[in-house]
Design a protein around this motif. Structure first.
Motif, mmCIF file in Angstrom:
data_model
loop_
_atom_site.group_PDB
_atom_site.id
_atom_site.type_symbol
_atom_site.label_atom_id
_atom_site.label_comp_id
_atom_site.label_asym_id
_atom_site.label_seq_id
_atom_site.Cartn_x
_atom_site.Cartn_y
_atom_site.Cartn_z
ATOM 1 N N HIS A 1 0.840 -1.205 0.000
ATOM 2 C CA HIS A 1 0.000 0.000 0.000
ATOM 3 C C HIS A 1 0.879 1.262 0.000
ATOM 4 C CE1 HIS A 1 -3.500 2.506 1.142
ATOM 5 N NE2 HIS A 1 -2.597 3.174 1.847
ATOM 6 N N PHE A 2 1.910 1.256 0.813
ATOM 7 C CA PHE A 2 2.847 2.383 0.896
ATOM 8 C C PHE A 2 3.444 2.681 -0.485
ATOM 9 C CE2 PHE A 2 7.458 3.345 1.539
ATOM 10 C CZ PHE A 2 7.354 4.606 2.117
ATOM 11 N N ARG A 3 3.890 1.664 -1.192
ATOM 12 C CA ARG A 3 4.481 1.849 -2.522
ATOM 13 C C ARG A 3 3.442 2.347 -3.520
ATOM 14 N NH1 ARG A 3 8.090 -2.966 -4.681
ATOM 15 N NH2 ARG A 3 8.606 -1.293 -6.150
ATOM 16 N N ALA A 4 2.228 1.812 -3.437
ATOM 17 C CA ALA A 4 1.185 2.162 -4.398
ATOM 18 C C ALA A 4 0.686 3.584 -4.229
ATOM 19 C CB ALA A 4 0.023 1.180 -4.276
ATOM 20 N N HIS A 5 0.957 4.196 -3.078
ATOM 21 C CA HIS A 5 0.462 5.547 -2.807
ATOM 22 C C HIS A 5 1.595 6.554 -2.680
ATOM 23 C CE1 HIS A 5 -3.134 3.186 -2.006
ATOM 24 N NE2 HIS A 5 -3.817 4.287 -2.177
ATOM 25 N N GLY A 6 2.650 6.345 -3.452
ATOM 26 C CA GLY A 6 3.695 7.356 -3.553
ATOM 27 C C GLY A 6 4.956 7.082 -2.788
ATOM 28 N N GLY A 7 4.989 5.999 -2.001
ATOM 29 C CA GLY A 7 6.198 5.689 -1.252
ATOM 30 C C GLY A 7 6.584 6.816 -0.311
ATOM 31 N N ALA A 8 7.818 7.275 -0.436
ATOM 32 C CA ALA A 8 8.312 8.333 0.447
ATOM 33 C C ALA A 8 7.707 9.699 0.130
ATOM 34 C CB ALA A 8 9.832 8.409 0.351
ATOM 35 N N LEU A 9 6.990 9.826 -0.998
ATOM 36 C CA LEU A 9 6.339 11.083 -1.384
ATOM 37 C C LEU A 9 4.854 10.823 -1.606
ATOM 38 C CD1 LEU A 9 9.039 12.403 -3.889
ATOM 39 C CD2 LEU A 9 8.622 13.207 -1.553
ATOM 40 N N PRO A 10 4.106 10.583 -0.535
ATOM 41 C CA PRO A 10 2.708 10.173 -0.669
ATOM 42 C C PRO A 10 1.786 11.332 -1.026
ATOM 43 C CG PRO A 10 3.269 10.419 1.640
ATOM 44 C CD PRO A 10 4.544 10.632 0.877
ATOM 45 N N ASP A 11 0.576 10.956 -1.487
ATOM 46 C CA ASP A 11 -0.443 11.975 -1.698
ATOM 47 C C ASP A 11 -0.927 12.501 -0.354
ATOM 48 O OD1 ASP A 11 -2.695 10.255 -0.721
ATOM 49 O OD2 ASP A 11 -2.213 9.084 -2.506
ATOM 50 N N VAL A 12 -1.760 13.541 -0.395
ATOM 51 C CA VAL A 12 -2.132 14.259 0.833
ATOM 52 C C VAL A 12 -2.831 13.352 1.840
ATOM 53 C CG1 VAL A 12 -3.551 16.106 1.797
ATOM 54 C CG2 VAL A 12 -2.247 16.503 -0.295
ATOM 55 N N LYS A 13 -3.830 12.601 1.397
ATOM 56 C CA LYS A 13 -4.558 11.737 2.325
ATOM 57 C C LYS A 13 -3.625 10.705 2.937
ATOM 58 C CE LYS A 13 -8.098 8.162 2.597
ATOM 59 N NZ LYS A 13 -9.088 7.339 1.851
ATOM 60 N N GLU A 14 -2.789 10.100 2.099
ATOM 61 C CA GLU A 14 -1.865 9.096 2.599
ATOM 62 C C GLU A 14 -0.862 9.705 3.566
ATOM 63 O OE1 GLU A 14 -0.259 5.371 3.182
ATOM 64 O OE2 GLU A 14 -2.088 5.884 2.093
ATOM 65 N N ALA A 15 -0.373 10.914 3.234
ATOM 66 C CA ALA A 15 0.598 11.573 4.110
ATOM 67 C C ALA A 15 0.004 11.829 5.491
ATOM 68 C CB ALA A 15 1.068 12.880 3.486
ATOM 69 N N LEU A 16 -1.239 12.291 5.531
ATOM 70 C CA LEU A 16 -1.884 12.551 6.817
ATOM 71 C C LEU A 16 -2.077 11.247 7.594
ATOM 72 C CD1 LEU A 16 -4.559 15.191 5.772
ATOM 73 C CD2 LEU A 16 -2.523 15.585 7.156
ATOM 74 N N GLY A 17 -2.492 10.182 6.893
ATOM 75 C CA GLY A 17 -2.653 8.902 7.550
ATOM 76 C C GLY A 17 -1.346 8.393 8.132
ATOM 77 N N GLN A 18 -0.262 8.522 7.356
ATOM 78 C CA GLN A 18 1.045 8.075 7.834
ATOM 79 C C GLN A 18 1.518 8.890 9.030
ATOM 80 O OE1 GLN A 18 3.952 7.881 4.691
ATOM 81 N NE2 GLN A 18 2.601 6.700 3.340
ATOM 82 N N ARG A 19 1.304 10.211 8.982
ATOM 83 C CA ARG A 19 1.755 11.058 10.104
ATOM 84 C C ARG A 19 1.000 10.725 11.376
ATOM 85 N NH1 ARG A 19 4.323 11.282 6.200
ATOM 86 N NH2 ARG A 19 5.379 13.089 5.284
ATOM 87 N N LEU A 20 -0.308 10.478 11.242
ATOM 88 C CA LEU A 20 -1.087 10.096 12.414
ATOM 89 C C LEU A 20 -0.611 8.745 12.955
ATOM 90 C CD1 LEU A 20 -4.676 11.167 11.298
ATOM 91 C CD2 LEU A 20 -3.438 12.044 13.284
ATOM 92 N N HIS A 21 -0.362 7.809 12.054
ATOM 93 C CA HIS A 21 0.144 6.503 12.479
ATOM 94 C C HIS A 21 1.463 6.654 13.229
ATOM 95 C CE1 HIS A 21 2.807 3.021 11.939
ATOM 96 N NE2 HIS A 21 1.715 2.280 12.054
ATOM 97 N N ASP A 22 2.404 7.420 12.656
ATOM 98 C CA ASP A 22 3.728 7.546 13.274
ATOM 99 C C ASP A 22 3.660 8.282 14.600
ATOM 100 O OD1 ASP A 22 4.705 6.166 11.140
ATOM 101 O OD2 ASP A 22 5.996 7.767 10.376
#
Length: 401
Positions: free
Chosen positions: A126-147
């Motif tokens: 999922h991480f790779r499919a949504h931009g990897g280290a440069l994710p889209d906005v929704k994915e970036a927010l989800g990752q930041r909340l997770h971390d």
């Protein structure tokens, strides 16, 4: 010249009294009639018994990553003064994990679908499919909340250990990820982890294969005699190469099953995980590498930068650097920056395993000694140790903590 940040900026803040991370905690506050000003993290409030929140004080309450029985429940909470950040739909990972991962969590699905079917791999896909280290906005927010949830869970998980043993009891182990199971460097790292854990040191690694897995394996078997560590390594050595993902993971799970069910009783409440594998802090940036399944708890991040800094911040009791290449060298000097400026307080020893490697092949000692000698805190060059002997490394790391 940079100066260390003020002490209150980097000191850990205990906010656990304001956070609700289990249903039992939640129910106690519910009986009292108020959740005002508290943070409720990642709870399934849609499962029986579904709580009735209509008469509960919720002014200033933050519900983050919680699931409710219906949209109207969340809307009613907002109308009454709560802040609600719902879990994002379509993500295979929690947006606000309340606890650190366990090896069982990351390996979930392996029995049905092999390496490709396990939770850890699904999240990486999922991480790779949504931009990897440069994710889209929704994915970036989800990752930041997770971390952030992992940050918080890590503070909770280590609080008991640190209050009992102090920050100088946490030792980091760094080194090459490609070291094969069964090799001499792998066995040395495993013995290192075994001896450190038996000496009441919390072993912290980057959570990858190679040296990192070996160190956590040693800590995992710390309650067992040395011959069992040798046996475990021999069993793992039938699948030495981490790029053979399925066989590599299957061998790790088989060793865990062999020993986990009969781990001898450890000492100290709430510290079993620390004495049965220690801590691993990996990242999905390197999700192509199989998960290290021998740590007691796993703080897995999306952000590699946060992950790197967290490992080095925790390892105040010293760091062991086994031979490695660019990633390990980066970690040496990232750690050295913190030590030079005293960013996180006093540092422990820097122990370099394999004297010839670190003086001739990669002559780090010749750069690090003069740097540490000129530290604003005084001459720190005596903290650098080179050795070919794992037992000597352990003696250095356990001499003063």
């Amino acid at each position: 010249m940079p100066t260390p940040p003020p002490a209150d900026v980097i000191a850990p803040h205990d906010t656990s009294h304001d956070e609700i991370e289990t249903r039992a905690e939640f129910d106690r506050h519910l009986v009292a009639g108020s959740l005002a000003g508290l943070t409720v993290q990642g709870l399934r409030l849609d499962l029986d018994p579904v709580p009735d929140l209509t008469a509960t004080e919720v002014a200033g309450t933050l519900f983050v990553g919680c699931r409710f029985a219906g949209r109207e429940v969340g809307a009613d909470l907002v109308r009454r003064g709560a802040n609600v950040v719902p879990p994002f739909s379509g993500l295979p990972y929690p947006t606000q994990p309340a606890h650190l991962y366990t090896p069982t969590d990351l390996a979930e699905g392996f029995a049905r679908g092999g390496f490709a079917g396990m939770y850890d791999t699904r999240v990486y896909a999922h991480f790779r499919a949504h931009g990897g280290a440069l994710p889209d906005v929704k994915e970036a927010l989800g990752q930041r909340l997770h971390d952030h949830g992992v940050d918080n869970a890590l503070a909770d998980a280590t609080r008991t250990w640190l209050s009992t043993h102090g920050p100088q009891s946490v030792v980091g182990v760094m080194g090459g990820h490609a070291v094969p199971r069964g090799s001499v460097p792998y066995r040395m790292a495993a013995v290192l982890g075994w001896e450190l854990a038996r000496a009441d040191r919390l072993v912290v690694t980057g959570g990858g294969p190679g040296v990192m897995e070996a160190a956590n394996l040693g800590a995992f078997l710390a309650a067992w005699p040395a011959r069992e560590l040798d046996t475990a390594i021999d069993l793992l050595a039938v699948s030495p190469d981490f790029t053979d993902h399925d066989r590599y993971t299957a061998a790790a799970l088989a060793v865990r099953d062999r020993y986990a069910a009969t781990v001898p009783q450890q000492r100290g409440p709430g510290l079993d995980w620390a004495r049965s594998g220690g801590l691993a802090i990996p990242t999905w940036l390197y999700g192509h590498e199989p998960a290290n399944l021998f740590a007691g708890r796993i703080a897995k991040y999306f952000s590699n930068a946060i992950r790197e800094d967290t490992i080095l911040r925790l390892a105040r009791g010293g760091i062991v650097f086994a031979p490695g290449r660019a990633g390990t060298v980066q970690e040496v000097f990232q750690a050295a920056t913190k030590t030079y400026y005293g960013t996180d307080g006093a540092s422990g020893a820097y122990v370099f395993l394999d004297r010839a490697y670190w003086t001739r092949e990669l002559p780090i000692e010749s750069l690090l000694r003069p740097l540490f000698a000129g530290s604003p805190a005084g001459d720190l060059s005596a903290s650098i140790h080179l050795t070919d002997d794992v037992h000597e490394a352990v003696r250095v790391l356990t001499a003063t903590a």
